[in-house]
Scaffold this motif. Structure first.
Motif, short mmCIF file in Angstrom:
data_model
loop_
_atom_site.label_atom_id
_atom_site.label_comp_id
_atom_site.label_asym_id
_atom_site.label_seq_id
_atom_site.Cartn_x
_atom_site.Cartn_y
_atom_site.Cartn_z
N GLY B 41 0.78 -1.23 0.00
CA GLY B 41 0.00 0.00 0.00
C GLY B 41 0.81 1.27 0.00
O GLY B 41 0.25 2.37 0.15
N GLN B 42 2.11 1.14 -0.17
CA GLN B 42 2.98 2.32 -0.12
C GLN B 42 3.65 2.55 -1.47
O GLN B 42 3.68 1.67 -2.33
CB GLN B 42 4.06 2.13 0.95
CG GLN B 42 3.52 1.88 2.33
CD GLN B 42 2.73 3.03 2.87
OE1 GLN B 42 3.12 4.19 2.74
NE2 GLN B 42 1.57 2.75 3.45
N GLY B 43 4.20 3.76 -1.60
CA GLY B 43 4.99 4.04 -2.79
C GLY B 43 6.37 3.43 -2.65
O GLY B 43 6.66 2.70 -1.71
N LEU B 44 7.24 3.74 -3.60
CA LEU B 44 8.59 3.20 -3.60
C LEU B 44 9.52 4.11 -2.79
O LEU B 44 9.49 5.33 -2.95
CB LEU B 44 9.12 3.08 -5.02
CG LEU B 44 8.69 1.85 -5.81
CD1 LEU B 44 7.23 1.95 -6.21
CD2 LEU B 44 9.56 1.67 -7.04
N GLN B 45 10.34 3.49 -1.96
CA GLN B 45 11.31 4.23 -1.17
C GLN B 45 12.72 3.84 -1.62
O GLN B 45 13.03 2.65 -1.74
CB GLN B 45 11.14 3.93 0.32
CG GLN B 45 12.13 4.67 1.22
CD GLN B 45 12.00 4.29 2.68
OE1 GLN B 45 11.48 3.23 3.03
NE2 GLN B 45 12.49 5.15 3.56
N LEU B 46 13.56 4.84 -1.85
CA LEU B 46 14.92 4.57 -2.29
C LEU B 46 15.74 3.97 -1.16
O LEU B 46 15.81 4.51 -0.06
CB LEU B 46 15.58 5.87 -2.77
CG LEU B 46 17.02 5.74 -3.26
CD1 LEU B 46 17.06 4.96 -4.58
CD2 LEU B 46 17.65 7.12 -3.45
#
Lengths: 116, 114
Positions: B41-46
């Motif tokens: 449910g989250q976006g992408l984190q670097l």
């Protein structure tokens, strides 16, 4: 620092209806990207803006998808009419352009679209 | 054409065990390489990125990756996995000539057993 904002988080529509997604990038980030992420796949770039100009829209299905970034800040992505295969998560990302491919992209939480 | 391959769709490890996620790329010049993590449910984190210099790159959350030009690989490692590391991991190559877009792999879903 606020991150990339997207709305809505979830959307369910029937095929042939239209839908719009909104994205507000990180303040000061001139480059904005829209990605489509189909279940089980990696994100695929749909369109890239530099300020309010389009840099790359080669993978945008232009017969049904459109995007704009008026005033070079927030952006909307529209699908009209939607098809079943458009069910996906639509991710927005932004970066501070230094003119190289090293720009780090920061992603929003995405909008999950279900087309019935 | 540029491409990224993540050979493992799913990986399961026990908490505390070591982890290695594989990534192979196809690119004519020195690539810009990234690893992102996506929780449900989250976006992408670097997690980390490689542009040049030292081939062993340190990232957040205790992750590291090693660039091996001879093997066209950029594998992600962590010496001791925590239950909170369960997520999907994406490798990406940047700097596609003429644009600044990323090409993402198909992802590896990590499951952590307690």
């Amino acid at each position: 620092e606020a991150g990339v904002a997207q709305s809505p988080r979830y959307k369910i529509i029937e095929k042939r209806q239209s839908v719009a997604f909104w994205c507000n990038p990180i303040s000061g980030h001139a480059t904005l990207y829209w990605y489509q992420q189909i279940l089980g796949q990696g994100p695929k770039l749909l369109i890239q803006f530099q300020n309010n100009g389009v840099v790359d829209d080669s993978q945008l299905p232009k017969d049904r998808f459109s995007a704009e970034r008026l005033k070079g800040v927030d952006s909307t992505l529209k699908i009209q009419p939607a098809k079943l295969e458009d069910s996906a998560v639509y991710l927005c990302a932004s970066s501070f352009p230094r003119g190289r491919g090293t720009d780090t992209q920061y992603f929003g939480p995405g909008t999950r679209l279900t087309v019935l | 054409a540029q491409s990224v391959t993540q050979p493992d769709i799913h990986i399961t490890v026990s908490e505390g065990a070591s982890l290695e996620l594989r990534c192979n790329y196809s690119y004519g010049a020195t690539p810009y390489l990234f690893w992102y993590v996506q929780s449900p449910g989250q976006g992408l984190q670097l997690l980390l990125k490689y542009f040049s210099g030292d081939t062993l790159v340190q990232g957040i959350k205790g992750f590291e990756a090693e660039f091996k030009r001879s093997q066209s690989s950029f594998n992600l490692r962590k010496p001791s996995v925590h239950w909170s590391d369960a997520a999907e991991y994406f490798c990406a190559v940047g700097a596609v000539p003429g644009t600044y877009k990323y090409i993402f792999g198909t992802g590896t879903r990590l499951k952590v057993l307690a």
